[in-house]
Design a protein around this motif. Structure first.
Motif, short mmCIF file in Angstrom:
data_model
loop_
_atom_site.label_atom_id
_atom_site.label_comp_id
_atom_site.label_asym_id
_atom_site.label_seq_id
_atom_site.Cartn_x
_atom_site.Cartn_y
_atom_site.Cartn_z
N PHE A 33 -11.11 2.66 -5.63
CA PHE A 33 -9.90 3.44 -5.90
C PHE A 33 -9.48 4.23 -4.66
N LEU A 34 -10.45 4.88 -4.00
CA LEU A 34 -10.12 5.65 -2.80
C LEU A 34 -9.55 4.76 -1.71
N PRO A 40 -2.65 1.49 -5.72
CA PRO A 40 -3.80 1.22 -6.59
C PRO A 40 -3.57 0.03 -7.51
N SER A 41 -4.68 -0.61 -7.85
CA SER A 41 -4.67 -1.67 -8.85
C SER A 41 -5.86 -1.44 -9.76
N MET A 42 -5.75 -1.83 -11.01
CA MET A 42 -6.80 -1.57 -11.99
C MET A 42 -8.09 -2.31 -11.64
N SER A 58 -4.26 12.28 -11.39
CA SER A 58 -4.78 13.26 -10.43
C SER A 58 -4.29 12.96 -9.02
N ASN A 59 -4.30 11.68 -8.67
CA ASN A 59 -3.84 11.27 -7.34
C ASN A 59 -2.35 11.57 -7.18
N THR A 60 -1.57 11.29 -8.22
CA THR A 60 -0.12 11.51 -8.16
C THR A 60 0.21 12.98 -7.99
#
Length: 673
Positions: A33-34, A40-42, A58-60
């Motif tokens: 994820f980082l 990002p992709s699942m 959280s990232n957004t």
């Protein structure tokens, strides 16, 4: 390893059946994820979907993955949230939290209560775990919403509105990955909105999936306690209205409306009726007015819809706090609103600061009290304001407060009600670093001092008086250090007599009463009584749009010879009552809400001489009370003892009401939980 179990919660926990968390796979998913979080992709494996979606949120919102701890509120805001904003939820959780504190001792876990913004209000549990939690602000004042601290049990439960667990590597921020959290939302029993979170936390060694079910069970217990408290308060408000509602007004169109302190409807004649299969009868609990900033006459007036005319407001107090209000509403003049009273032709008296409040009168007794109050504005000696109930002690306290400069900087006047204090609340409110009668710590005046307003000091329990005395030692130390702290106490008792009767500590009395300001009763103020009548007469007239009332000479004489045991407050209520009940502008002696001619002067109030209540209005109120009793009986499956406790009345009283209202328990369709 700790294993906590509890009964299953309500049907709100689909996520409790998720697959096991594999820390190694979750860590790998986190690394992926980082590496790809800008696009990002699942991940196919290694992380639960609900956690991945939380990582995305959280990232957004810009949470940094290397964040070590949650942000924390300033102490002033924490105190405000604890003491004022969430007092009812904290009372409902008090027994639960402190019972769990004993069970969690040595269990490497802690229990946390937050508000609906993820701010921690209270923590209990294992001391070692509490200390470790403090390092990441998992302590009172820490802000754990997702937009402040990323993926975590509290914030993710708030977002989802259901129980969740977040374990170890599933946390978004690095500093929290050593922890395991299981959280469940607490719902308001009226509108089902989320009002807080109960959360079980510890290092990852305590992890069990069913910890979330345990948190959900605790949340359900808290909701039941809140529901019981709300039922008790609704019942008290209805009982108050049945006993005191103006009779003619209840028959008018719109008529009597009762709200709780949040602005929710407790009684509305247009929605009266028998119960259905819900826990509240139709109409009760509906949001009506936005009183999120607190309940007061001004707040109610500002929040009223524009198509209502408010003809009367009576705030309803229990235990020294405003718990609701009784409104007489009409809709016969759309767009007409209550307005502030006109300031022209001001009556003799003194304005209280820059407020609309005024101490009206010109008698020698009141002028002497005003002179003393003005001289006290520049002093920092402890002041005791004594006087009978209803004489206006708080008005004088506000006058001194405003004149001393303590009101500068938008600070509020907020007396501490000593009659309602417990030891815990006393130590919380009177902590030496706190501010008094203000919105937060810092100067109450220009010199950096504090302004302590102790209301109903004569009602402070004897066993708490040494605690208060010890707290006041800090104020004395501050004064010696140059900070102009000020203590002001209000009481309707004669404390010197209380000391002689061993009901009040002498050392505390002399600490508080360096200067005593005595407010005279209304009966000693001569024709001030007629001036005060005219003051409230103008006020109600301006607010309601009615013509002012006129007193004949015989009515004035009757009022002047009455003893007014309730003082200015009783006179004010009499003016409101006369505006509601008299059919003519001219007030006759028979219209007055007390008997004339009783020899001792303490005349008993009586009902209105005319305008008897119509049966429809009376039945509406009684139907609302019956509906509430039936709801509580249904919720407790006909158990009268439990229902009486839930309503806050004795079992014999409930049996009597069941008999009087012909409530048939055997015919009730008991609800399944």
């Amino acid at each position: 390893m700790m294993s906590l179990q509890g009964p299953g919660p309500r049907d709100r926990s689909q996520e409790l059946a998720c697959t096991d968390v594999d820390p190694v796979e979750t860590s790998k998913a986190w690394s992926r994820f980082l590496a790809n979080r800008n696009a990002p992709s699942m991940p196919v494996t290694g992380v639960r979907p609900l956690i991945y979606k939380s990582w995305m949120r959280s990232n957004t919102t810009g949470i940094r993955p290397d964040q070590f701890a949650a942000p924390s509120l300033e102490k002033a805001r924490i105190d405000e949230k604890q003491v004022f904003d969430h007092s009812e939820m904290r009372r409902a959780t008090h027994a639960c939290l402190h019972h769990m504190a004993d069970l969690l001792a040595g269990a490497e876990a802690m229990l946390i209560l937050t508000d609906n913004e993820g701010v921690i209000l209270e923590t209990v549990g294992d001391k070692s775990t509490l200390n470790k939690g403090g390092k990441i602000n998992l302590s009172v004042g820490g802000v754990w919403s997702e937009d402040a601290s990323g993926t975590n049990g509290i914030g993710t439960a708030l977002w989802m509105g259901k129980p969740v667990y977040v374990h170890g590597e599933e946390h978004f921020c690095e500093g929290m990955k050593a922890w395991s959290c299981a959280a469940a939302p607490i719902h308001d029993p009226i509108d089902q909105s989320v009002i807080g979170i109960i959360n079980l936390s510890g290092l990852t060694t305590i992890f069990q999936k069913h910890n979330a079910a345990f948190a959900a069970a605790l949340a359900r217990d808290i909701e039941v306690s809140l529901q019981q408290t709300q039922s008790q308060m609704n019942f008290k408000l209805l009982e108050w209205a049945i006993g005191r509602a103006p009779s003619r007004a209840t028959a008018e169109k719109g008529g009597l409306t009762i709200i709780d302190r949040f602005g929710r409807l407790i009684f509305d004649p247009s929605a009266s009726g028998r119960i259905d299969d819900r826990l509240l009868s139709q109409g009760l609990g509906k949001p009506f007015l936005d009183l999120s900033s607190g309940i007061s006459e001004a707040a109610i007036i500002a929040a009223l819809p524009s198509d209502y005319v408010c003809k009367d407001i009576q705030l309803i107090e229990f235990d020294g706090m405003v718990k609701g209000a009784s409104l007489i509403l009409g809709d016969d003049a759309p767009g007409k609103r209550r307005s502030a009273p006109a300031k022209s032709n001001a009556l003799p008296g003194t304005q209280v600061g820059d407020t609309d409040l005024r101490i009206v009168g010109r008698s020698d007794a009141i002028l002497s009290a005003l002179d003393t109050a003005r001289s006290l504005m520049e002093m920092d000696a402890p002041t005791l304001i004594q006087g009978q109930t209803g004489v206006g002690k708080e008005l004088f306290a506000r006058l001194i407060f405003a004149g001393s400069g303590a009101a500068a900087g938008n600070r509020s006047f907020a007396p501490i009600n000593c009659a309602a204090l417990t030891r815990d609340v006393l130590e919380l409110e009177l902590h030496p670093t706190d501010a008094f009668a203000s919105d937060g710590p810092g100067p109450a005046g220009s010199d950096g001092g504090r302004f302590l307003v102790l209301d109903e000091i004569g009602e402070l329990p004897f066993d708490l008086q040494p605690v208060l005395l010890r707290m006041l030692e800090h104020v004395t130390a501050e004064r010696r250090a140059g900070a102009a702290s000020r203590i002001m106490s209000l009481t309707n008792r004669r404390l010197k007599e209380e000391v002689a009767a061993n009901r009040f500590r002498g050392d505390l009395y002399y600490r508080l009463g360096a200067i005593v300001l005595e407010i005279p009763p209304l009966r000693e103020r001569g024709d001030d009584m007629l001036l005060i009548f005219e003051h409230y007469n103008r006020l109600v007239s301006a607010q309601s749009g009615r013509d002012p009332l006129i007193l004949g000479s015989d009515t004035e004489e009757a009022m002047m010879t009455y003893d007014w045991p309730g003082n200015v407050r009783e006179l004010r209520n009499a003016v409101y009552s006369l505006h509601c009940k008299t059919k003519s502008r001219t007030v006759a002696p028979s219209d007055l809400p007390f008997r004339q001619g009783a020899g001792d002067g303490h005349n008993a109030p009586v009902g209105p001489a005319r305008g008897a209540p119509g049966p429809t209005a009376s039945e509406c109120l009684k139907d609302a009370e019956v509906a509430l009793i039936e709801n509580v009986l249904i919720a407790h499956h006909g158990n009268v003892s439990k229902a009486a406790i839930a309503l806050g009345i004795s079992r014999p009283t409930l049996y009597r009401k069941i008999r009087v209202h012909d409530i048939r328990i055997s015919d009730m369709p008991f609800l399944r939980r």
